[in-house]
Design an enzyme around this catalytic site. Structure first.
Site, PDB file in Angstrom:
ATOM      1  N   ASP A 181     -33.997 111.886  73.593  1.00 37.31           N
ATOM      2  CA  ASP A 181     -34.269 110.637  74.166  1.00 37.31           C
ATOM      3  C   ASP A 181     -35.573 109.915  73.883  1.00 37.31           C
ATOM      4  O   ASP A 181     -36.765 110.966  73.996  1.00 37.31           O
ATOM      5  CB  ASP A 181     -33.690 110.230  75.535  1.00 37.31           C
ATOM      6  CG  ASP A 181     -32.388 110.180  75.621  1.00 37.31           C
ATOM      7  OD1 ASP A 181     -31.439 110.070  74.590  1.00 37.31           O
ATOM      8  OD2 ASP A 181     -31.716 110.399  76.733  1.00 37.31           O
ATOM      9  N   ASP A 235     -24.980 108.916  72.537  1.00 38.15           N
ATOM     10  CA  ASP A 235     -24.538 108.058  73.749  1.00 38.15           C
ATOM     11  C   ASP A 235     -25.807 107.009  74.096  1.00 38.15           C
ATOM     12  O   ASP A 235     -26.701 107.630  74.943  1.00 38.15           O
ATOM     13  CB  ASP A 235     -23.829 108.761  75.014  1.00 38.15           C
ATOM     14  CG  ASP A 235     -23.658 107.608  76.073  1.00 38.15           C
ATOM     15  OD1 ASP A 235     -23.790 106.255  75.622  1.00 38.15           O
ATOM     16  OD2 ASP A 235     -23.011 107.860  77.083  1.00 38.15           O
ATOM     17  N   ASN A 249     -23.418 113.667  77.874  1.00 39.12           N
ATOM     18  CA  ASN A 249     -24.454 112.797  77.310  1.00 39.12           C
ATOM     19  C   ASN A 249     -24.659 111.594  78.304  1.00 39.12           C
ATOM     20  O   ASN A 249     -25.145 110.552  77.740  1.00 39.12           O
ATOM     21  CB  ASN A 249     -24.194 112.636  75.921  1.00 39.12           C
ATOM     22  CG  ASN A 249     -23.042 111.750  75.899  1.00 39.12           C
ATOM     23  OD1 ASN A 249     -22.455 111.344  76.826  1.00 39.12           O
ATOM     24  ND2 ASN A 249     -22.554 111.579  74.380  1.00 39.12           N
ATOM     25  N   ASP A 250     -23.832 111.585  79.322  1.00 41.76           N
ATOM     26  CA  ASP A 250     -24.167 110.246  80.270  1.00 41.76           C
ATOM     27  C   ASP A 250     -25.392 110.526  81.085  1.00 41.76           C
ATOM     28  O   ASP A 250     -25.757 109.537  81.789  1.00 41.76           O
ATOM     29  CB  ASP A 250     -22.900 110.254  81.142  1.00 41.76           C
ATOM     30  CG  ASP A 250     -21.633 109.901  80.329  1.00 41.76           C
ATOM     31  OD1 ASP A 250     -21.691 109.370  79.197  1.00 41.76           O
ATOM     32  OD2 ASP A 250     -20.579 110.288  80.795  1.00 41.76           O
ATOM     33  N   TRP A 292     -30.035 117.457  74.970  1.00 43.28           N
ATOM     34  CA  TRP A 292     -28.821 117.918  74.866  1.00 43.28           C
ATOM     35  C   TRP A 292     -28.718 118.242  73.324  1.00 43.28           C
ATOM     36  O   TRP A 292     -28.892 117.425  72.477  1.00 43.28           O
ATOM     37  CB  TRP A 292     -27.698 117.426  75.568  1.00 43.28           C
ATOM     38  CG  TRP A 292     -26.654 116.527  75.093  1.00 43.28           C
ATOM     39  CD1 TRP A 292     -26.958 115.209  74.994  1.00 43.28           C
ATOM     40  CD2 TRP A 292     -25.562 116.745  74.717  1.00 43.28           C
ATOM     41  NE1 TRP A 292     -25.845 114.371  74.694  1.00 43.28           N
ATOM     42  CE2 TRP A 292     -24.865 115.494  74.450  1.00 43.28           C
ATOM     43  CE3 TRP A 292     -24.864 117.946  74.744  1.00 43.28           C
ATOM     44  CZ2 TRP A 292     -23.735 115.416  73.948  1.00 43.28           C
ATOM     45  CZ3 TRP A 292     -23.405 117.737  74.094  1.00 43.28           C
ATOM     46  CH2 TRP A 292     -23.002 116.622  73.568  1.00 43.28           C
TER      47      TRP A 292
END
Lengths: 186, 161
Positions: free
Chosen positions: A130, A86, A158-159, A111
């Site tokens: 990230d 995401d 994943n937000d 994650w």
């Protein structure tokens, strides 16, 4: 027919009397140059680019891995490793599917999930690290969310901004690093 | 706090010399399938604890070279299962017991008490019904203080390792 001849002659003579040959050349030259300039105008460029934020920007060249075991284009959202990503694909932002763009730092806190590799029909463990430290890349937004869980299970959501453990918490883009092959389901 | 770190270091280095660290090949008590335990560690724990269990000071305290010390203090054995990340992990009781037993040996074999009995699925299932929530931090701080106290006592008696 003679009437038409006379009319044309009259018009031509009137034009010839009223204008100079130089002014005609100026007119034609101006028209040619003017037409050539139209595609150069900024209005035209903005239209050709199309898409807005998150939509793309300049077209991005395909980045196939060249490895038959790792099929697909890493700049495309349907690339197999992106099954639960995401965010903006680092492949479109100056990095790759497993490395960060220059000037950003890869988050060690991630994650982790599994994705199915169509080449060998096996599940691989993928870590969505990230890249952090620069403002959002804005290219190739990809949001797939396979087995994404709600916020009450933060370790599988994943937000969340996973820029944790880095110097800066500013999110730039996301990678999909292979950690290993998952065990076959018992 | 410096003396605590120093003594922890002495314990870590001292025991590393005396007890050979886990080599990764021998069977671990309470772990039926080490590959499965490792995979569950990767999928459910490693994201925050990091691959080597060193964690991040602000959010995830280090487990490496330390986690088995909780077994020395009262309530520690229960704490290791009731701590929110363990109790609420999306794993069955059997898989959870296995991954806890595995991580104790994998990341802190040196501090594992000689009389350690592996967690059983039944014990884990019972403990995780009462997960700790916000109080986990306070309870942890209390047990760390107790460990420091014990270290201090051992040193004063001159019988420290």
């Amino acid at each position: 027919m003679s009437g038409l001849d006379k009319f044309s002659e009259k018009v031509t003579r009137r034009v010839a009397r009223a204008t100079s040959r130089r002014s005609l050349l100026t007119l034609i030259g101006g028209a040619l140059t003017g037409a050539a300039v139209i595609p150069v105008l900024p209005v035209s460029r903005a239209q050709a680019q199309g898409h807005g934020h998150g939509g793309g920007g300049d077209p991005i060249a395909p980045q196939p891995t060249g490895n038959p075991q790792d099929p697909g284009d890493q700049t495309q959202c349907d690339y197999w490793r992106y099954c639960a990503i995401d965010g903006f694909l680092c492949s479109c932002c100056g990095g790759t599917a497993s490395s960060c763009p220059p000037g950003t730092e890869m988050s060690p806190i991630t994650w982790i999930g599994t994705c199915h590799n169509p080449a060998d029909n096996r599940a691989y463990i993928i870590s969505y690290n990230d890249c952090c430290g620069k403002s959002s890349c804005g290219r190739c937004l990809c949001n797939r969310n396979e087995r994404d869980r709600p916020m009450v299970r933060p370790q599988a959501n994943n937000d969340i901004n996973w820029c944790l453990g880095t110097e800066s918490a500013i999110y730039n883009c996301s990678t999909a690093v292979i950690l290993g092959v998952a065990l076959d389901q018992q | 706090m410096k003396w605590l770190a120093a003594s922890a270091l002495i314990v870590a280095t001292g025991t590393a010399v005396v007890t050979p660290a886990w080599s990764g090949n021998e069977a671990i008590p309470g772990v039926e399938n080490a590959a499965r335990a490792r995979q569950n560690w990767i999928l459910s724990c490693q994201g925050c604890h990091r691959a080597d269990a060193t964690g991040t000071p602000q959010t995830t305290p280090t487990m490496a070279g330390f986690v088995a010390r909780f077994l020395e203090v009262p309530g520690g054995r229960e704490y290791l299962v009731q701590v929110p990340g363990v109790a609420t992990a999306a794993l069955s009781d059997a898989d959870l017991a296995e991954v806890v037993n595995w991580s104790l040996v994998r990341f802190d074999a040196a501090n594992l008490p000689a009389d350690f009995k592996p967690y059983t699925p039944v014990e884990v299932g019972r403990l995780r019904l009462k997960p700790l929530r916000a109080e986990a931090m306070t309870i942890r701080a209390g047990m760390i203080a107790r460990m420091a106290q014990d270290d201090n006592g051992n040193r004063n008696r001159g019988g420290f390792r």
